[in-house]
Design a protein around this motif. Structure first.
Motif, mmCIF file in Angstrom:
data_model
loop_
_atom_site.group_PDB
_atom_site.id
_atom_site.type_symbol
_atom_site.label_atom_id
_atom_site.label_comp_id
_atom_site.label_asym_id
_atom_site.label_seq_id
_atom_site.Cartn_x
_atom_site.Cartn_y
_atom_site.Cartn_z
ATOM 1 N N SER A 237 -0.610 6.553 -2.306
ATOM 2 C CA SER A 237 -1.823 6.883 -1.555
ATOM 3 C C SER A 237 -2.015 8.368 -1.247
ATOM 4 C CB SER A 237 -1.843 6.091 -0.236
ATOM 5 O OG SER A 237 -1.605 4.727 -0.479
ATOM 6 N N ASP B 273 -9.555 1.727 7.235
ATOM 7 C CA ASP B 273 -8.382 0.847 7.229
ATOM 8 C C ASP B 273 -8.724 -0.553 7.743
ATOM 9 O OD1 ASP B 273 -6.056 1.572 5.958
ATOM 10 O OD2 ASP B 273 -5.473 2.988 7.517
ATOM 11 N N ASN C 56 -3.810 12.146 -1.152
ATOM 12 C CA ASN C 56 -5.177 12.564 -0.888
ATOM 13 C C ASN C 56 -5.696 13.335 -2.080
ATOM 14 O OD1 ASN C 56 -5.236 11.371 1.658
ATOM 15 N ND2 ASN C 56 -4.161 13.124 2.537
ATOM 16 N N GLN D 11 2.346 8.719 11.271
ATOM 17 C CA GLN D 11 1.190 7.818 11.352
ATOM 18 C C GLN D 11 1.481 6.550 12.162
ATOM 19 O OE1 GLN D 11 -1.280 7.287 7.918
ATOM 20 N NE2 GLN D 11 -0.495 9.125 6.920
ATOM 21 N N TYR E 88 -10.706 7.387 9.023
ATOM 22 C CA TYR E 88 -9.493 6.714 8.545
ATOM 23 C C TYR E 88 -9.376 5.305 9.141
ATOM 24 C CZ TYR E 88 -4.540 6.929 7.006
ATOM 25 O OH TYR E 88 -3.333 6.733 6.385
ATOM 26 N N ASP F 231 0.889 -1.175 0.000
ATOM 27 C CA ASP F 231 0.000 0.000 0.000
ATOM 28 C C ASP F 231 0.919 1.214 0.000
ATOM 29 O OD1 ASP F 231 -1.286 2.251 1.298
ATOM 30 O OD2 ASP F 231 -2.758 0.931 2.222
HETATM 31 N N1 ARG Z 1 -3.896 9.016 2.246
HETATM 32 C C1 ARG Z 1 -3.024 8.889 3.366
HETATM 33 C C2 ARG Z 1 -2.152 10.136 3.488
HETATM 34 O O1 ARG Z 1 -1.770 10.729 2.530
HETATM 35 C C3 ARG Z 1 -2.130 7.674 3.299
HETATM 36 C C4 ARG Z 1 -2.848 6.348 3.258
HETATM 37 C C5 ARG Z 1 -1.952 5.202 3.634
HETATM 38 N N2 ARG Z 1 -2.600 3.929 3.590
HETATM 39 C C6 ARG Z 1 -3.494 3.448 4.480
HETATM 40 N N3 ARG Z 1 -4.026 2.283 4.273
HETATM 41 N N4 ARG Z 1 -3.806 4.139 5.540
HETATM 42 O O2 ARG Z 1 -1.814 10.537 4.558
#
Ligand code: ARG
Length: 492
Positions: free
Chosen positions: A32, A231, A34, A255, A227, A29
């Motif tokens: 990713s 997930d 936004n 994160q 989120y 993954d």
């Molecule tokens: N969209 C998120 C960001 O930019 C990252 C996602 C990562 N993947 C996940 N399965 N949470 O911060």
């Protein structure tokens, strides 16, 4: 032993790297971004690290799915849709300025909602309307996602990378109810101030006794998903649909708490429901710093945009090539500049240990000396030029080679045999810098050999074994560079 091992690599397209004895299904993954926000330098590390891990895992024989888990269902949409409606803006996905328009509107919306709580409520209402399936909102949302994905795709194209699937947050919107129900059924989640939360009492920081209350909030108090819920639903889908043995998440270090809580929750949930949990690994990375030692920013304080960095890298690389090799035709210098530019950006990200911050500097990135992409690419050019000069193809002229003898030959030969170990270590720790360090050491060993021992000597046996060392060096260097996502060039 060394001589026969090196010699046998000639006919081995895998260069001595045996495929994994037990191939696994690995889902990576990464990237990713936004949606509706421009891809910035923070996403570059996820994209580049993730892509490299995909390449290495595949080369080692695993069955890999590259999944771009885009953020296409979150709070940002409330803000953006509100801004679009307030401005009376008509989005045309085909317009060349569509992305810029969305970025500008997002920025306006985000400032306005920060300044005015009533507008923030309106943005939340827009999000709720979208999430509850309002047709007009959904149509607008779809167009926004299209514009944004096309823009990301342009960036991926320049880096020569692709993901296998794009299953963003919105894909899981009808799969979160099952998560709530199961967590409640197994008494893992409970209501707290209207929200649905999971505590992990065995972890002091996430326990209900902790001073800083930090439960894993899986459903917000207004009933909407977040989120965490997404997930969890994603985890179940990956386990059931992709039958993943291992899931690798590539995001920035901030994160870590989220993934720690996600993994703990997933573990308990899967145990309680009699499922087998895939191995879960959070591949986190540090920040890219500017020369002031702070997270890299533009002069106006905005995040640096990826496209601007790529353009600048290509321009500087073109200038470097022009000063080194002014006689090459301009079109070729342009093409080489492009190749070196993105290669240098990739390498800067991959070569430093990912859990450390690193300072971004054009001088360091594009230097022809040191642990850099241009240095490694140049090493390949130099080896290949020996073959060009002698009119031989790589791999020709090796008959009658004797065993390596001089200290430089032996040192280089031993380095050549360590390729497998470097790849194993990179994948085991999910740290591509092990591969970079190896390639840099290999290039250095080659440099020392080249300085000490001439290749095209009169003695046919000596010449043959040195040509063999040159051939293996370039094969392994090129293979290694490609695993980093770097395409070697003929001339520089
Ligand atoms: N969209 C998120 C960001 O930019 C990252 C996602 C990562 N993947 C996940 N399965 N949470 O911060």
């Amino acid at each position: 032993f060394i001589a026969s091992a090196i010699s046998s690599l000639a006919t081995d397209p895998r260069l001595g790297v045996a495929p994994a004895a037990k191939p696994k299904k690995i889902l990576v993954d990464f990237s990713s971004p936004n949606v509706a926000k421009p891809m910035h330098v923070g996403h570059i590390r996820s994209t580049i690290l993730g892509d490299c891990l995909v390449r290495v895992a595949r080369f080692l024989g695993h069955e890999v799915t590259a999944d771009n888990h885009i953020g296409d269902w979150g709070t940002n949409f409330g803000i953006l849709i509100l801004a679009i409606r307030r401005a009376g803006f008509q989005l045309d996905a085909k317009s060349p300025t569509a992305l810029e328009d969305l970025e500008r509107l997002y920025k306006e919306g985000s400032l306005a909602t920060k300044a005015d709580p009533a507008l923030m409520d309106a943005a939340r209402a827009e999000l709720a309307k979208l999430q509850s399936g309002d047709a007009a909102s959904l149509a607008l949302w779809k167009e926004i996602v299209e514009v944004s994905n096309a823009a990301c795709q342009r960036i991926y194209d320049q880096f020569g990378l692709k993901t296998d699937v794009i299953l963003g947050e919105s894909f899981y919107r009808d799969k979160v109810d099952q998560v709530y129900a199961e967590l409640a059924k197994h008494k893992l989640a409970e209501e707290s101030e209207g929200a649905l939360v999971v505590w992990h009492d065995e972890e002091p920081r996430f326990s209900r006794d902790a001073e800083t209350k930090m439960p894993f909030i899986v459903r917000k108090k207004d009933g909407s998903s977040n989120y965490a819920s997404t997930d969890l639903a994603t985890l179940l889908y990956r386990a059931e649909h992709f039958k993943a043995d291992e899931i690798v998440y590539v995001t920035d270090g901030r994160q870590q708490d989220h993934f720690h809580q996600l993994f703990l929750t997933g573990d308990k949930w899967f145990k309680a429901s009699g499922r087998k949990l895939p191995r879960l690994r959070h591949v986190w990375f540090g920040t890219i710093l500017g020369s002031d030692g702070k997270a890299i920013k533009t002069k106006s304080g905005d995040p640096v945009r990826l496209q601007e960095l790529i353009d600048q890298a290509e321009k500087l690389a073109f200038e470097a090539v022009t000063s080194k090799n002014p006689d090459l035709p301009e079109a070729e210098r342009k093409a080489i500049g492009k190749a070196i530019g993105v290669a240098a950006m990739r390498y800067a990200d991959l070569s430093s240990n990912r859990t450390m911050d690193y300072t971004f500097s054009w001088g360091k990135l594009l230097a022809f000396e040191g642990n850099t992409a241009p240095y490694l690419m140049y090493a390949v050019v130099r080896v290949r030029s020996i073959f060009r000069k002698s009119g031989l193809a790589v791999g020709q002229g090796e008959e009658g080679a004797t065993d390596p003898e001089t200290p430089a030959e032996i040192a280089l030969a031993r380095k050549l045999l360590a390729f497998t170990a470097a790849l194993d270590q990179a994948l085991e720790e999910l740290r591509p810098h092990h591969l970079c360090t190896y390639l840099h050491e290999l290039a250095a060993a080659y440099g020392a050999f080249y300085a000490a021992d001439s290749v095209l000597v009169d003695d046919p046996a000596v010449k043959a074994r040195r040509l063999m060392l040159c051939a293996r060096t370039t094969s392994i260097m090129e293979c290694g560079l490609r695993l980093l996502g770097i395409e070697p060039v003929e001339r520089m």
